[in-house]
Design an enzyme around this catalytic site. Sequence first.
Site, PDB file in Angstrom:
ATOM      1  N   GLY A  44       0.837  -1.208   0.000  1.00 25.02           N
ATOM      2  CA  GLY A  44       0.000   0.000   0.000  1.00 25.02           C
ATOM      3  C   GLY A  44       0.865   1.247   0.000  1.00 25.02           C
ATOM      4  O   GLY A  44       1.928   1.260   0.610  1.00 25.02           O
ATOM      5  N   ASP A 149       5.538  -5.006   5.734  1.00 24.07           N
ATOM      6  CA  ASP A 149       5.809  -6.401   6.118  1.00 24.07           C
ATOM      7  C   ASP A 149       5.799  -7.350   4.915  1.00 24.07           C
ATOM      8  O   ASP A 149       6.732  -8.126   4.723  1.00 24.07           O
ATOM      9  CB  ASP A 149       4.755  -6.828   7.161  1.00 24.07           C
ATOM     10  N   ASP A 173       0.683   2.173   9.214  1.00 23.02           N
ATOM     11  CA  ASP A 173       0.245   1.447  10.415  1.00 23.02           C
ATOM     12  C   ASP A 173       1.273   1.480  11.554  1.00 23.02           C
ATOM     13  O   ASP A 173       0.933   1.229  12.698  1.00 23.02           O
ATOM     14  CB  ASP A 173      -0.038  -0.027  10.069  1.00 23.02           C
ATOM     15  N   ARG A 208     -24.349  14.608  19.722  1.00 17.81           N
ATOM     16  CA  ARG A 208     -24.255  13.244  19.196  1.00 17.81           C
ATOM     17  C   ARG A 208     -22.990  12.530  19.668  1.00 17.81           C
ATOM     18  O   ARG A 208     -22.034  13.169  20.106  1.00 17.81           O
ATOM     19  CB  ARG A 208     -24.180  13.296  17.661  1.00 17.81           C
ATOM     20  N   ARG A 217      -4.656  -1.697  10.476  1.00 19.11           N
ATOM     21  CA  ARG A 217      -4.620  -3.159  10.374  1.00 19.11           C
ATOM     22  C   ARG A 217      -4.729  -3.801  11.769  1.00 19.11           C
ATOM     23  O   ARG A 217      -5.663  -3.490  12.469  1.00 19.11           O
ATOM     24  CB  ARG A 217      -3.333  -3.595   9.665  1.00 19.11           C
ATOM     25  N   ARG A 312     -23.352   8.811  14.912  1.00 20.27           N
ATOM     26  CA  ARG A 312     -22.971   8.815  13.493  1.00 20.27           C
ATOM     27  C   ARG A 312     -21.555   8.237  13.329  1.00 20.27           C
ATOM     28  O   ARG A 312     -20.764   8.281  14.268  1.00 20.27           O
ATOM     29  CB  ARG A 312     -22.975  10.244  12.938  1.00 20.27           C
ATOM     30  N   ARG A 321      -3.966   7.639   3.761  1.00 18.62           N
ATOM     31  CA  ARG A 321      -2.784   7.246   2.989  1.00 18.62           C
ATOM     32  C   ARG A 321      -2.334   8.339   2.027  1.00 18.62           C
ATOM     33  O   ARG A 321      -1.279   8.230   1.395  1.00 18.62           O
ATOM     34  CB  ARG A 321      -3.097   5.967   2.209  1.00 18.62           C
TER      35      ARG A 321
END
Length: 394
Positions: A44, A149, A173, A208, A217, A312, A321
């Site tokens: 990613g 990884d 991450d 709210r 992850r 919500r 990202r």
Amino acid sequence: MPKKTTARTKSAPKKRVTKTSIKPSAKPIRPARPKRIGVLTGGGDCPGLNAVLRAVVKTAVINYGWEVIGIEEGFEGLLTPGKTYPLELKDVRGLLPRGGTILGSTNRGNPFEYRQVKGKKSSVVDISDVAMKTYKKLKLDALVVIGGDGSLKIAQRFAEKGINVIGVPKTIDNDLMATDSTFGFRTAVMTATEAIDKLHTTAESHHRAMVVEVMGRYVGWIALESGMAGGADIILIPEIPYDIKKVCEKIRRRNQLGSKFSIVVVAEGAKPLGGDVTVLAKKKSEHALDRLGGVGNRVAAQIDEITGVETRVTVLGHLQRGGTPTAFDRNLSTRFGVAAVGLVAEGLFGRMVCYRNFQIESVPIHEAVGAFKAVDPDGQFVRTAEAIGISFGR
Ligand code: F6P
């Protein structure tokens, strides 16, 4: 345990050594043929990849007089013809603040477990020799793999096959072992923090509960750091399975005390006590990963139902990202890129550059992959958050 080494970075560029300045007995600074290094970005994308590419090219060209070959779309670029090209100084101009990767990236295309489709049949085959051939054909002296990884595990396997691999750790991450931080993480934390700030005002106006699902992850670093920076009331992370009753109690207590809104930051990998992670899509192959997502909706529905507080959900997703890297991530990327080329110069292969105690070092790649760096549920960060009243639902 293999010895850790400190990747030497050069404080000032070496003076160009002309033929006349070399004494007959002096060791030549440049090899007979300039080295040629390949570089790819795998997995990613994340903010700072381009800054690493820029640093690799600048160091290789300016400092050593080497050539750099860019390999497109991760390891896929070593398997398909026409996906490599020389990266020159002009190609990396203006890249420092640019998110994404100019080389492109993919989560697919593991050469050791490659999915091949022939007619209606699909099979998984090892075509790593195709990549080996491309590496040789390109006359590469080393391959810099910028990845998380998954990509670093592939890099390790290529190192075992004889490729001179150097790893550079990336991921929003921050789950890689052996490095205090990966680049991209702090940018993602900043993006999530800004989103939480914005949700605060609307939550307050409407009385709210706002649930924000963030990435990460199987670890809770983004949720923990953005939640604390954004003043969240509740943070749910994979390392601390949550009790929904405790979450609801906290929201009720806030209401009773006059705070008629609550901010709940949920890591995509968070799971309830005795339950499991919420999976959006099952993995397609043995070595792939499930796509996580949906826990935010699950938690919000329960809060709404149990407390009666209108709730919500915002799922930040890939926003985390994108965008321009923070100053920290730009500098970490640059330091990693320079150090990676330094390792090539020293012939220290099979290693990954890493950041420890404010210094750039290196470790064998195998020490960094295979296990996730998780948040310590009883560590200082979590305890600090709890000391100011943040609930982890425990
Ligand atoms: O590893 C980075 C990451 O953004 C995770 O936080 C997230 O679970 C995953 O990648 C999403 O992957 P994809 O882009 O394939 O949906």
